[in-house]
Motif scaffolding. Structure first.
Motif, PDB file in Angstrom:
ATOM      1  N   PHE A 227       2.277   8.077  13.308  1.00 16.16           N
ATOM      2  CA  PHE A 227       2.138   6.757  12.688  1.00 16.16           C
ATOM      3  C   PHE A 227       3.196   6.633  11.598  1.00 16.16           C
ATOM      4  CE2 PHE A 227       0.470   3.574   9.864  1.00 16.16           C
ATOM      5  CZ  PHE A 227      -0.186   2.675  10.685  1.00 16.16           C
ATOM      6  N   THR A 228       4.020   5.594  11.670  1.00 18.23           N
ATOM      7  CA  THR A 228       5.139   5.484  10.731  1.00 18.23           C
ATOM      8  C   THR A 228       5.156   4.192   9.915  1.00 18.23           C
ATOM      9  OG1 THR A 228       6.521   4.555  12.497  1.00 18.23           O
ATOM     10  CG2 THR A 228       6.627   6.939  12.158  1.00 18.23           C
ATOM     11  N   THR A 229       4.541   3.117  10.402  1.00 17.84           N
ATOM     12  CA  THR A 229       4.662   1.818   9.740  1.00 17.84           C
ATOM     13  C   THR A 229       3.310   1.221   9.404  1.00 17.84           C
ATOM     14  OG1 THR A 229       6.661   1.410  11.047  1.00 17.84           O
ATOM     15  CG2 THR A 229       5.699  -0.484   9.903  1.00 17.84           C
ATOM     16  N   LEU A 230       3.139   0.796   8.154  1.00 21.11           N
ATOM     17  CA  LEU A 230       1.925   0.107   7.743  1.00 21.11           C
ATOM     18  C   LEU A 230       2.017  -1.365   8.119  1.00 21.11           C
ATOM     19  CD1 LEU A 230       1.414   1.537   4.131  1.00 21.11           C
ATOM     20  CD2 LEU A 230       0.489   2.404   6.272  1.00 21.11           C
ATOM     21  N   THR A 231       0.869  -1.983   8.349  1.00 22.17           N
ATOM     22  CA  THR A 231       0.858  -3.423   8.611  1.00 22.17           C
ATOM     23  C   THR A 231       1.049  -4.148   7.272  1.00 22.17           C
ATOM     24  OG1 THR A 231      -1.532  -3.654   8.323  1.00 22.17           O
ATOM     25  CG2 THR A 231      -0.736  -3.079  10.539  1.00 22.17           C
ATOM     26  N   PRO A 232       1.424  -5.438   7.305  1.00 24.18           N
ATOM     27  CA  PRO A 232       1.644  -6.180   6.054  1.00 24.18           C
ATOM     28  C   PRO A 232       0.453  -6.150   5.105  1.00 24.18           C
ATOM     29  CG  PRO A 232       2.560  -7.402   7.883  1.00 24.18           C
ATOM     30  CD  PRO A 232       1.846  -6.231   8.479  1.00 24.18           C
ATOM     31  N   ILE A 233      -0.767  -6.294   5.621  1.00 18.57           N
ATOM     32  CA  ILE A 233      -1.933  -6.307   4.740  1.00 18.57           C
ATOM     33  C   ILE A 233      -2.160  -4.930   4.130  1.00 18.57           C
ATOM     34  CG2 ILE A 233      -3.595  -5.845   6.600  1.00 18.57           C
ATOM     35  CD1 ILE A 233      -4.145  -8.065   3.484  1.00 18.57           C
ATOM     36  N   GLN A 234      -1.888  -3.872   4.874  1.00 16.79           N
ATOM     37  CA  GLN A 234      -2.062  -2.515   4.358  1.00 16.79           C
ATOM     38  C   GLN A 234      -1.093  -2.230   3.215  1.00 16.79           C
ATOM     39  OE1 GLN A 234      -1.594  -0.284   7.961  1.00 16.79           O
ATOM     40  NE2 GLN A 234      -3.716  -0.625   8.641  1.00 16.79           N
ATOM     41  N   GLU A 235       0.126  -2.727   3.342  1.00 14.58           N
ATOM     42  CA  GLU A 235       1.114  -2.556   2.282  1.00 14.58           C
ATOM     43  C   GLU A 235       0.765  -3.393   1.064  1.00 14.58           C
ATOM     44  OE1 GLU A 235       4.894  -3.532   3.948  1.00 14.58           O
ATOM     45  OE2 GLU A 235       5.317  -1.470   4.555  1.00 14.58           O
ATOM     46  N   ALA A 236       0.316  -4.643   1.299  1.00 15.63           N
ATOM     47  CA  ALA A 236       0.112  -5.597   0.207  1.00 15.63           C
ATOM     48  C   ALA A 236      -1.052  -5.235  -0.713  1.00 15.63           C
ATOM     49  CB  ALA A 236      -0.092  -6.996   0.781  1.00 15.63           C
ATOM     50  N   VAL A 237      -2.119  -4.636  -0.161  1.00 15.91           N
ATOM     51  CA  VAL A 237      -3.311  -4.382  -0.991  1.00 15.91           C
ATOM     52  C   VAL A 237      -3.353  -2.988  -1.590  1.00 15.91           C
ATOM     53  CG1 VAL A 237      -4.644  -6.006   0.408  1.00 15.91           C
ATOM     54  CG2 VAL A 237      -4.767  -3.546   0.931  1.00 15.91           C
ATOM     55  N   ALA A 238      -2.470  -2.103  -1.165  1.00 13.79           N
ATOM     56  CA  ALA A 238      -2.549  -0.697  -1.578  1.00 13.79           C
ATOM     57  C   ALA A 238      -2.517  -0.523  -3.098  1.00 13.79           C
ATOM     58  CB  ALA A 238      -1.420   0.098  -0.926  1.00 13.79           C
ATOM     59  N   LYS A 239      -1.543  -1.090  -3.761  1.00 20.19           N
ATOM     60  CA  LYS A 239      -1.405  -0.903  -5.210  1.00 20.19           C
ATOM     61  C   LYS A 239      -2.520  -1.600  -5.999  1.00 20.19           C
ATOM     62  CE  LYS A 239       1.901  -1.293  -9.010  1.00 20.19           C
ATOM     63  NZ  LYS A 239       3.257  -1.755  -9.424  1.00 20.19           N
ATOM     64  N   PRO A 240      -2.818  -2.901  -5.715  1.00 23.47           N
ATOM     65  CA  PRO A 240      -3.893  -3.565  -6.471  1.00 23.47           C
ATOM     66  C   PRO A 240      -5.240  -2.844  -6.348  1.00 23.47           C
ATOM     67  CG  PRO A 240      -2.612  -5.178  -5.263  1.00 23.47           C
ATOM     68  CD  PRO A 240      -2.152  -3.835  -4.802  1.00 23.47           C
ATOM     69  N   LEU A 241      -5.570  -2.364  -5.141  1.00 27.70           N
ATOM     70  CA  LEU A 241      -6.836  -1.664  -4.954  1.00 27.70           C
ATOM     71  C   LEU A 241      -6.857  -0.352  -5.722  1.00 27.70           C
ATOM     72  CD1 LEU A 241      -7.741  -2.141  -1.173  1.00 27.70           C
ATOM     73  CD2 LEU A 241      -8.914  -3.108  -3.147  1.00 27.70           C
TER      74      LEU A 241
ATOM     75  N   THR B 211      -9.634  -2.537   7.797  1.00 29.76           N
ATOM     76  CA  THR B 211     -10.527  -1.444   7.382  1.00 29.76           C
ATOM     77  C   THR B 211      -9.726  -0.305   6.766  1.00 29.76           C
ATOM     78  OG1 THR B 211     -12.077  -1.997   9.157  1.00 29.76           O
ATOM     79  CG2 THR B 211     -12.310   0.169   8.141  1.00 29.76           C
ATOM     80  N   LEU B 212      -8.644   0.071   7.397  1.00 29.21           N
ATOM     81  CA  LEU B 212      -7.794   1.130   6.842  1.00 29.21           C
ATOM     82  C   LEU B 212      -7.082   0.653   5.589  1.00 29.21           C
ATOM     83  CD1 LEU B 212      -6.287   2.668  10.103  1.00 29.21           C
ATOM     84  CD2 LEU B 212      -7.995   3.676   8.589  1.00 29.21           C
ATOM     85  N   ALA B 213      -6.873  -0.666   5.485  1.00 26.48           N
ATOM     86  CA  ALA B 213      -6.198  -1.219   4.311  1.00 26.48           C
ATOM     87  C   ALA B 213      -6.971  -0.934   3.039  1.00 26.48           C
ATOM     88  CB  ALA B 213      -5.988  -2.724   4.483  1.00 26.48           C
ATOM     89  N   PHE B 214      -8.312  -0.947   3.106  1.00 21.50           N
ATOM     90  CA  PHE B 214      -9.070  -0.599   1.893  1.00 21.50           C
ATOM     91  C   PHE B 214      -9.510   0.857   1.888  1.00 21.50           C
ATOM     92  CE2 PHE B 214     -12.417  -2.799   4.534  1.00 21.50           C
ATOM     93  CZ  PHE B 214     -13.286  -1.737   4.718  1.00 21.50           C
ATOM     94  N   THR B 215      -9.504   1.520   3.025  1.00 20.41           N
ATOM     95  CA  THR B 215      -9.913   2.933   3.075  1.00 20.41           C
ATOM     96  C   THR B 215      -8.879   3.834   2.415  1.00 20.41           C
ATOM     97  OG1 THR B 215     -11.196   2.605   5.109  1.00 20.41           O
ATOM     98  CG2 THR B 215     -10.471   4.854   4.621  1.00 20.41           C
ATOM     99  N   TRP B 216      -7.630   3.686   2.795  1.00 18.20           N
ATOM    100  CA  TRP B 216      -6.577   4.583   2.293  1.00 18.20           C
ATOM    101  C   TRP B 216      -6.395   4.542   0.772  1.00 18.20           C
ATOM    102  CZ3 TRP B 216      -2.892   2.885   6.769  1.00 18.20           C
ATOM    103  CH2 TRP B 216      -3.206   3.611   7.919  1.00 18.20           C
ATOM    104  N   PRO B 217      -6.364   3.371   0.125  1.00 16.62           N
ATOM    105  CA  PRO B 217      -6.158   3.371  -1.333  1.00 16.62           C
ATOM    106  C   PRO B 217      -7.391   3.794  -2.138  1.00 16.62           C
ATOM    107  CG  PRO B 217      -5.511   1.253  -0.330  1.00 16.62           C
ATOM    108  CD  PRO B 217      -6.317   1.998   0.670  1.00 16.62           C
TER     109      PRO B 217
END
Length: 445
Positions: A14-28, A45-51
């Motif tokens: 896995f090499t590329t995050l989706t736009p939503i995954q990139e956008a919410v990572a820092k704020p979360l 789901t992974l967008a809020f799980t990872w951060p």
């Protein structure tokens, strides 16, 4: 992203995050309360799980609460989150209605760091004094627009009344907007809006409209069941029509499963499992029951009944073609339905006529493979026999030019047989009956 997560992602390619995954990572990760919007099937789901998971302290009680509108979505989210929580030695517990509450209470005594549940069961446990959320740090509302409606919104309100801490982070996730005023008033805060719905994402979803009279829609499904490697989630507006269609398909020996709100959690889990394994061709469901479900590589979605609004169409279509993969959305209806559908959605919808031809060009290979795979099974062979009948009828109706010569040959062969009059036939039957009575009781030689 946590280095342990990065190692795992690298190991699976896995090499590329989706736009939503990139956008919410820092704020979360920084603890901000957000209102995140992104198309279905983009990895929310992974967008809020990872951060969030790396911020949780192991063995320090319940710190993250994730709420979902249905049992199925809650269980699906539990599986995804637990997969990553195990890497960090974090415990995850699902709290859903219909499941064994005693088992859930026993697990609660171990103070899992992450809770994933439905509002009904969570509010019930809080009301009974069985669940305390004093150490809670974050609340996630998955499919927030659905959760903040009607009775469910009241349950969310009851849950929040027991928390009511301005330091607790709240994150709303969904594909469609929530009422800003309602969300801000309930949680007493402003949300950072992160809208990724209009970001270009590679997609290969085709949208088709198949002109079909209402009394022919069930037969369309039976035809589609003959296609090799074809599966579809079939959407209905009412449970009544769903059950009528399920009875028809069962009578025709078409392998299918149903997902209906009100069924036991065991029944619903079994239906989803059969569909995910491919033993069921169709999963018949309604919008509420299937909200947010992720069926990997689902080939198609079928609108047996047209959705009542564009938002519903978007959520239905999002079950297929997830994460940029190929998908197909088929809508049944008449001319009036077609005009309404074009007003509802802004996507390019192709009108497909001669659908039987589309179905039949794959059916020959399917029928032979089905016969081999299910040899000796009376039920399965019945399906194959019906499939062959549909194909033969289709070819006769849709390919007149190619079949003209064969039809003439058959007709000529029939005409060469001697004609037997009705009188002669009756006389022959009468003679046979007399002979039978005459020989009755005599020993056979």
């Amino acid at each position: 992203m946590d280095s342990r997560f990065e190692e795992r992602l690298t190991s699976v390619g896995f090499t590329t995050l989706t736009p939503i995954q990139e956008a919410v990572a820092k704020p979360l990760a920084e603890g901000q309360s957000i209102d995140a919007l992104a198309p279905t099937g983009t990895g929310k789901t992974l967008a809020f799980t990872w951060p969030l998971l790396p911020e949780i302290v192991p063995n320090d009680g319940e710190q993250l609460l994730i709420l979902a509108p249905s049992q199925e979505l809650a269980m699906q989210t539990t599986r995804v989150v637990r997969d990553w929580a195990n890497i960090l030695s974090l415990k995850v517990l699902s709290l859903t209605g219909g499941a064994n509450v005693k088992h859930q209470l026993d697990r609660l005594k171990k103070h899992p760091e992450i809770l994933v549940g439905t509002p009904g069961r969570v509010s019930e446990l809080i009301g009974n004094g069985k669940l305390k959320l004093k150490r809670l740090r974050t609340v996630i509302l998955d499919e927030a627009d659905e959760l903040l409606r009607d009775d469910t919104a009241n349950q969310i309100d009851q849950i929040w009344d027991t928390i009511a801490d301005e330091d607790v982070q709240v994150a709303l996730f969904g594909a469609t907007e929530v009422d800003k005023t309602k969300a801000s008033g309930l949680f007493e805060r402003d949300f950072l809006r992160i809208d990724q719905r209009h970001v270009e994402i590679p997609t290969a979803i085709k949208h088709e409209f198949w002109p079909t009279a209402r009394d022919q829609r069930q037969k369309r499904l039976r035809q589609l069941a003959t296609q090799k490697h074809f599966q579809a989630m079939v959407f209905f507006n009412t449970t009544k029509q769903l059950k009528i269609t399920a009875s028809f398909l069962a009578h025709e020996h078409v392998a299918m499963a149903t997902l209906v709100r009100g069924d036991s959690s065991t029944t619903r889990a079994k239906s989803l499992d059969n569909f995910r394994k491919g033993t069921a061709k169709f999963l018949l469901t309604t919008d509420v029951a299937a909200r947010g479900l992720d069926i990997p590589d689902l080939p198609a979605v079928i609108n047996f009944d047209l959705p009542r609004d564009g938002e519903t169409y978007t959520h239905r279509a999002g079950r297929t073609g997830r994460m940029g993969k190929a998908g197909l959305v088929i809508s049944f209806g008449n001319d009036h339905d077609q005009r309404d559908l074009k007003k509802l959605v802004a996507v390019d919808i192709k009108t497909v006529t001669g659908v039987k031809t589309i179905v039949s060009h794959k059916t020959k290979a399917l029928t032979s493979s089905a016969d081999k795979a299910h040899k000796g099974s009376k039920t399965k062979n019945t399906v194959s026999d019906k499939a062959r009948k549909v194909v033969n009828d289709t070819k006769n109706n849709d390919e007149p030019t190619q079949n003209t010569q064969s039809k003439k040959t058959v007709k000529k062969a029939v005409n060469t047989q001697p004609t037997v009059s009705r009188q002669d036939r009756l006389a022959k039957e009468k003679h046979a009956k007399r002979k039978h009575r005459k020989n009755k009781g005599k020993p056979k030689h």
